[in-house]
Design a protein around this motif. Structure first.
Motif, mmCIF file in Angstrom:
data_model
loop_
_atom_site.group_PDB
_atom_site.id
_atom_site.type_symbol
_atom_site.label_atom_id
_atom_site.label_comp_id
_atom_site.label_asym_id
_atom_site.label_seq_id
_atom_site.Cartn_x
_atom_site.Cartn_y
_atom_site.Cartn_z
ATOM 1 N N PRO A 1 -4.785 16.454 6.250
ATOM 2 C CA PRO A 1 -3.138 16.184 7.135
ATOM 3 C C PRO A 1 -2.922 15.447 8.078
ATOM 4 O O PRO A 1 -2.296 14.462 8.397
ATOM 5 N N LYS A 2 -4.028 15.768 9.225
ATOM 6 C CA LYS A 2 -4.331 14.978 9.359
ATOM 7 C C LYS A 2 -4.688 13.546 9.648
ATOM 8 O O LYS A 2 -4.650 12.789 10.542
ATOM 9 N N ILE B 1 0.832 -0.722 -0.577
ATOM 10 C CA ILE B 1 -0.227 0.234 -0.118
ATOM 11 C C ILE B 1 0.837 1.158 -0.205
ATOM 12 O O ILE B 1 0.782 2.537 -0.367
ATOM 13 N N PHE C 1 1.559 8.390 7.178
ATOM 14 C CA PHE C 1 2.768 8.074 6.910
ATOM 15 C C PHE C 1 3.792 7.840 8.374
ATOM 16 O O PHE C 1 4.684 7.644 7.737
ATOM 17 N N LYS C 2 4.071 8.147 9.700
ATOM 18 C CA LYS C 2 4.206 7.876 10.912
ATOM 19 C C LYS C 2 4.319 6.715 10.661
ATOM 20 O O LYS C 2 5.231 5.768 11.276
ATOM 21 N N ILE D 1 2.351 11.320 -1.156
ATOM 22 C CA ILE D 1 3.489 12.613 -1.251
ATOM 23 C C ILE D 1 3.900 13.402 -3.063
ATOM 24 O O ILE D 1 3.994 14.238 -2.725
ATOM 25 N N LEU E 1 9.661 6.161 -2.015
ATOM 26 C CA LEU E 1 10.106 7.458 -1.085
ATOM 27 C C LEU E 1 11.794 7.063 -1.888
ATOM 28 O O LEU E 1 12.205 8.293 -3.095
ATOM 29 N N TRP F 1 -3.197 11.917 7.138
ATOM 30 C CA TRP F 1 -2.390 11.158 5.850
ATOM 31 C C TRP F 1 -1.185 11.710 6.900
ATOM 32 O O TRP F 1 0.134 10.206 6.929
ATOM 33 N N THR F 2 -0.778 12.501 8.011
ATOM 34 C CA THR F 2 0.896 12.124 8.648
ATOM 35 C C THR F 2 0.604 11.172 9.662
ATOM 36 O O THR F 2 1.791 10.639 9.875
ATOM 37 N N VAL G 1 7.602 3.965 3.604
ATOM 38 C CA VAL G 1 6.798 5.084 2.986
ATOM 39 C C VAL G 1 8.789 5.151 2.278
ATOM 40 O O VAL G 1 8.346 6.154 1.271
ATOM 41 N N ILE G 2 9.872 5.521 2.894
ATOM 42 C CA ILE G 2 11.335 6.184 3.395
ATOM 43 C C ILE G 2 11.328 4.667 1.897
ATOM 44 O O ILE G 2 12.335 5.606 0.532
ATOM 45 N N LEU H 1 3.047 6.563 -1.267
ATOM 46 C CA LEU H 1 3.908 7.520 -2.565
ATOM 47 C C LEU H 1 2.697 7.837 -3.349
ATOM 48 O O LEU H 1 3.321 8.953 -3.324
ATOM 49 N N LYS I 1 6.263 4.988 8.278
ATOM 50 C CA LYS I 1 7.991 4.925 8.161
ATOM 51 C C LYS I 1 8.595 4.121 7.240
ATOM 52 O O LYS I 1 9.402 5.024 5.965
#
Lengths: 283, 283
Positions: free
Chosen positions: A225-226, A178, A232-233, A187, A243, A228-229, A239-240, A184, A236
């Protein structure tokens, strides 16, 4: 199955409630939300039948938790503490590993089902709720073997109402895949929006020059953002990784342009055109 | 104004022809295309009235050139050599500087108008042509002062039929701005598609997990490499600049994630949400 409690009456929770209410009017939908305005809106929009508070879930046949994933890991154990032995508790977050971990040792683990209905829009709140949002879409279920058999059946009844295709997957695989096809993209869109806004201080110029292609590519940059943040956390590492690969591909593209290797750029785009066949059926 | 010649009967040329035929049936649309199949298709689809060859443009009142920008810089001087003193020659390429340069010293420069109607889809060929594609969209006109006044008027008549909003801009500014709101979006989508395809060898997994968000973000990766490679080539410097800024923003986002600075990530996304207001009216 008479009393369903929806915690978080936004786009997802509201849309699930709408489907259930339409097809099974005998069920009472109780709404719980920390935002009192959203709760009033959901009631006024006839998305829920009654307002409720968290401790009311003792009366629930099913609890559907549709809140940001950071709140979910905190609230799920509390909800499981409250519910009866026959209650199904399920959630719909965009991450699965942290959520499954949050309840793995809970005495009522067998009351819980981890799901991810892959549907949505870039909007949020009860007004964004849409009847039929999930029709024909995929619902990923994780660790199904850890949920009591009778409660699995209850969940499938709801997913049948939502008209979803079911896929089973472990939480690790879910979060890894996912990250590519959803996290991704978000972002990519957010940073595209940021890059253009930074450059084009004169907004009228963006408006006049931007076509439907830009609008489509940047659409997800309208997302909350509430919500999605914390995604991503929690995801992490995956996602990194995505990216890094995305940045590497962009950098390689740029280097090919700098080297005037437009044949390679042509080939790159031509082989990526294959996405057409993959996407057929999604849109 | 009786005879209009459309060179390149694809998505753009075909859509212009459809608008003209619908609203001014007295005009004869002649189609020219180096792909004989496209020409037959355009005729069969009633997009053009007659097939023609390049030298026929001696009889044209208007020549509309809608071909890839690399072919355009070669063909435009040849077309201007052929046409009468009263003929308007216009093109619709996604770059403007190289195209304007290709004809700047031509004795018939005043017969030429550089335009960029900002509309399209990710599809190509005559079958992709849509009536009303340009309705309410922006048409950028460059170096209008270099076109004969009477021929400017002729062009505006066509743009009125297409129902477009006109904006005047110099070629340098056009190419700089369009790199951000159009060219970068295409690279962003192509590289997103590439990254996901590379990772997800099992295509069924992409299909099952990808939602409408991914489909929207990656949509432009279906675009034609034949059309887009020469655009990136001609607008190389501007595109590289936008790519640098985009890669920098993505790298900064990644570094914030690595540093667990999710407050900054929240702020980044929240300020980019402003794209909502900018996009209102485009979609």
């Amino acid at each position: 199955m008479k009393n369903i409690y929806v915690i978080g009456v936004g786009l997802i929770g509201g849309s699930i409630a709408k489907d259930i209410k339409r097809l099974t009017p005998a069920i009472t939908i109780h709404g719980i939300d920390k935002n009192p305005e959203h709760l009033e809106e959901a009631l006024a929009l006839n998305i829920i039948d009654k307002k409720a508070v968290l401790t009311d879930v003792v009366n629930a046949d099913i609890v559907i938790v549709t809140i940001p994933v950071d709140a979910c890991v905190v609230l799920l154990p509390e909800i499981l503490d409250l519910v009866s032995d026959e209650t199904l508790v399920m959630e719909s977050g965009s991450t699965k590993l942290d959520i499954c971990k949050a309840v793995e040792n809970h005495p009522k683990r067998r009351n819980f089902l981890a799901t991810h209905p892959i549907a949505g829009t870039e909007f949020s709140g009860p007004k964004a709720a849409i009847e039929g949002l999930f029709k024909g879409k995929t619902n990923i279920i994780c660790e199904v073997e850890k949920t009591a058999f009778k409660l699995q059946e209850k969940a499938l009844t709801i997913f049948k109402i939502m008209d979803m295709r079911i896929r089973y997957m472990n939480p690790e695989a879910h979060d890894k895949h996912i990250a590519y096809v959803s996290h991704l993209s978000h972002i990519s869109a957010f940073m595209l929006g940021k890059t253009v806004i930074e450059k084009e201080k004169n907004e009228r110029d963006i408006f006049d020059l931007a076509g439907s292609g830009f609008a489509s590519t940047v659409r997800l940059a309208k997302s909350s953002p509430k919500m999605w943040t914390p995604i991503f956390k929690q995801n992490k590492d995956n996602v990194i990784e995505t990216l890094n690969e995305y940045i590497n591909n962009l950098t390689a593209f740029k280097k090919r342009m700098e080297a005037d290797d437009f044949d390679a750029i042509f080939d790159d785009m031509e082989s990526t055109n294959h996405i057409k066949d993959i996407l057929n059926g999604i849109e």
